[in-house]
Design a protein around this motif. Sequence first.
Motif, PDB file in Angstrom:
ATOM      1  N   VAL A 150       0.833  -1.218   0.000  1.00  0.00           N
ATOM      2  CA  VAL A 150       0.000   0.000   0.000  1.00  0.00           C
ATOM      3  C   VAL A 150       0.864   1.263   0.000  1.00  0.00           C
ATOM      4  CG1 VAL A 150      -2.119  -0.975   0.963  1.00  0.00           C
ATOM      5  CG2 VAL A 150      -0.410  -0.028   2.518  1.00  0.00           C
ATOM      6  N   GLU A 151       2.026   1.197   0.661  1.00  0.00           N
ATOM      7  CA  GLU A 151       2.902   2.377   0.668  1.00  0.00           C
ATOM      8  C   GLU A 151       3.389   2.668  -0.751  1.00  0.00           C
ATOM      9  OE1 GLU A 151       5.276   3.386   4.176  1.00  0.00           O
ATOM     10  OE2 GLU A 151       7.003   3.260   2.825  1.00  0.00           O
ATOM     11  N   GLY A 152       3.743   1.618  -1.484  1.00  0.00           N
ATOM     12  CA  GLY A 152       4.173   1.787  -2.870  1.00  0.00           C
ATOM     13  C   GLY A 152       3.062   2.414  -3.696  1.00  0.00           C
ATOM     14  N   TRP A 153       1.852   1.928  -3.501  1.00  0.00           N
ATOM     15  CA  TRP A 153       0.730   2.466  -4.268  1.00  0.00           C
ATOM     16  C   TRP A 153       0.465   3.924  -3.898  1.00  0.00           C
ATOM     17  CZ3 TRP A 153      -3.914   4.864  -3.827  1.00  0.00           C
ATOM     18  CH2 TRP A 153      -4.649   4.975  -5.019  1.00  0.00           C
ATOM     19  N   LEU A 154       0.478   4.226  -2.598  1.00  0.00           N
ATOM     20  CA  LEU A 154       0.174   5.600  -2.161  1.00  0.00           C
ATOM     21  C   LEU A 154       1.242   6.578  -2.656  1.00  0.00           C
ATOM     22  CD1 LEU A 154      -1.131   4.936   1.463  1.00  0.00           C
ATOM     23  CD2 LEU A 154      -2.433   5.978  -0.406  1.00  0.00           C
ATOM     24  N   GLN A 155       2.505   6.154  -2.591  1.00  0.00           N
ATOM     25  CA  GLN A 155       3.582   7.063  -3.037  1.00  0.00           C
ATOM     26  C   GLN A 155       3.473   7.369  -4.530  1.00  0.00           C
ATOM     27  OE1 GLN A 155       7.063   5.117  -1.477  1.00  0.00           O
ATOM     28  NE2 GLN A 155       7.102   6.429   0.333  1.00  0.00           N
ATOM     29  N   GLN A 156       3.069   6.366  -5.286  1.00  0.00           N
ATOM     30  CA  GLN A 156       2.938   6.567  -6.736  1.00  0.00           C
ATOM     31  C   GLN A 156       1.587   7.179  -7.107  1.00  0.00           C
ATOM     32  OE1 GLN A 156       4.593   3.932  -9.455  1.00  0.00           O
ATOM     33  NE2 GLN A 156       6.376   4.556  -8.270  1.00  0.00           N
ATOM     34  N   GLY A 157       0.530   6.749  -6.393  1.00  0.00           N
ATOM     35  CA  GLY A 157      -0.833   7.038  -6.842  1.00  0.00           C
ATOM     36  C   GLY A 157      -1.506   8.214  -6.165  1.00  0.00           C
ATOM     37  N   ASP A 158      -0.942   8.706  -5.047  1.00  0.00           N
ATOM     38  CA  ASP A 158      -1.593   9.826  -4.371  1.00  0.00           C
ATOM     39  C   ASP A 158      -0.609  10.994  -4.260  1.00  0.00           C
ATOM     40  OD1 ASP A 158      -3.243  11.507  -3.005  1.00  0.00           O
ATOM     41  OD2 ASP A 158      -3.030  10.500  -1.065  1.00  0.00           O
ATOM     42  N   ALA A 159      -0.850  12.024  -5.051  1.00  0.00           N
ATOM     43  CA  ALA A 159       0.054  13.184  -5.070  1.00  0.00           C
ATOM     44  C   ALA A 159       0.092  13.872  -3.702  1.00  0.00           C
ATOM     45  CB  ALA A 159      -0.396  14.166  -6.146  1.00  0.00           C
ATOM     46  N   ALA A 160      -0.952  13.685  -2.892  1.00  0.00           N
ATOM     47  CA  ALA A 160      -1.020  14.349  -1.583  1.00  0.00           C
ATOM     48  C   ALA A 160      -0.544  13.429  -0.445  1.00  0.00           C
ATOM     49  CB  ALA A 160      -2.455  14.802  -1.315  1.00  0.00           C
ATOM     50  N   PHE A 161       0.218  12.385  -0.784  1.00  0.00           N
ATOM     51  CA  PHE A 161       0.623  11.384   0.231  1.00  0.00           C
ATOM     52  C   PHE A 161       1.329  12.022   1.434  1.00  0.00           C
ATOM     53  CE2 PHE A 161       3.867   8.263   1.763  1.00  0.00           C
ATOM     54  CZ  PHE A 161       2.991   7.436   2.442  1.00  0.00           C
ATOM     55  N   GLY A 162       2.293  12.916   1.172  1.00  0.00           N
ATOM     56  CA  GLY A 162       3.061  13.506   2.271  1.00  0.00           C
ATOM     57  C   GLY A 162       2.153  14.203   3.279  1.00  0.00           C
ATOM     58  N   GLU A 163       1.295  15.038   2.759  1.00  0.00           N
ATOM     59  CA  GLU A 163       0.394  15.830   3.615  1.00  0.00           C
ATOM     60  C   GLU A 163      -0.645  14.942   4.300  1.00  0.00           C
ATOM     61  OE1 GLU A 163      -2.916  19.075   2.378  1.00  0.00           O
ATOM     62  OE2 GLU A 163      -1.145  18.911   1.099  1.00  0.00           O
ATOM     63  N   ARG A 164      -1.286  14.092   3.508  1.00  0.00           N
ATOM     64  CA  ARG A 164      -2.342  13.247   4.090  1.00  0.00           C
ATOM     65  C   ARG A 164      -1.767  12.257   5.105  1.00  0.00           C
ATOM     66  NH1 ARG A 164      -5.379  12.361  -1.472  1.00  0.00           N
ATOM     67  NH2 ARG A 164      -6.951  13.981  -1.288  1.00  0.00           N
ATOM     68  N   SER A 165      -0.620  11.676   4.799  1.00  0.00           N
ATOM     69  CA  SER A 165      -0.080  10.665   5.710  1.00  0.00           C
ATOM     70  C   SER A 165       0.242  11.297   7.060  1.00  0.00           C
ATOM     71  CB  SER A 165       1.142   9.967   5.105  1.00  0.00           C
ATOM     72  OG  SER A 165       2.156  10.893   4.831  1.00  0.00           O
ATOM     73  N   ARG A 166       0.751  12.522   7.058  1.00  0.00           N
ATOM     74  CA  ARG A 166       1.059  13.186   8.339  1.00  0.00           C
ATOM     75  C   ARG A 166      -0.215  13.468   9.126  1.00  0.00           C
ATOM     76  NH1 ARG A 166       4.996  15.516   5.298  1.00  0.00           N
ATOM     77  NH2 ARG A 166       3.729  17.323   4.740  1.00  0.00           N
ATOM     78  N   ALA A 167      -1.248  13.920   8.436  1.00  0.00           N
ATOM     79  CA  ALA A 167      -2.514  14.220   9.121  1.00  0.00           C
ATOM     80  C   ALA A 167      -3.131  12.924   9.691  1.00  0.00           C
ATOM     81  CB  ALA A 167      -3.483  14.888   8.154  1.00  0.00           C
TER      82      ALA A 167
END
Length: 214
Positions: free
Chosen positions: A165-182
């Motif tokens: 899922v981390e691989g998918w989120l890093q590639q597939g969600d441009a807002a990963f950095g912001e959303r993951s922290r929240a």
Amino acid sequence: MSSENRLDALIGRIVADDALHAKWLNTFSFLEYVGFRKIVKSQRAEALSGAVLNHALEEGRHALGLKKLAVKLGGPELDSYAPEALLCGDEAEAYFQDLDAACDEALSDQPEAERVKLVYCYVTWLIERRALGVYGAYKAAIDGSEVARKLDGLLAEESRHLADVEGWLQQGDAAFGERSRAFEAIEGALYARFIEALAGDLARRATQATPASA
Ligand SMILES: [Fe+2]
Ligand SMILES: [Fe+2]
């Protein structure tokens, strides 16, 4: 004390008592079952990949494996998810359901199919990271035992779920950095609430087990 240090102290108390230890294993089994059920119920068949189906089945197998260990240690009364067969079962489920609901709410502006995928990936990402930490601390406390050896296979599968899922989120969600922290902040608060409930439950059990002096 941090939630992590607190967990180590609580695990020490739990594994020293077979009845509590069996309920602890059964509570893990219950959470694995909730994870299995959540994936099956949330994912629409027309978008269900083999990888997600495999993830669900592995969570179901983890639930069964942990259930067998709980029953072996605690006897047949552990063969259900009744409240008395669990340690803070309601609070454990609330941790999971509230996390899922918070991610779902935060992603409610996304188109339906995208939202379902993002919620699945973020909840998995958060839960797997927490599971690796908690299972790791538990395994260290029972090092060398049969249960510790059995946890190795489960931990390898949880690590793979996380990497997927981390691989998918890093590639597939441009807002990963912001959303993951929240989402990490939300998860941390829900986990702290669970640890608080577990500490309170263990303290109450200890008081009940020690008769007051005359
Ligand atoms: Fe699992
Ligand atoms: Fe997993």
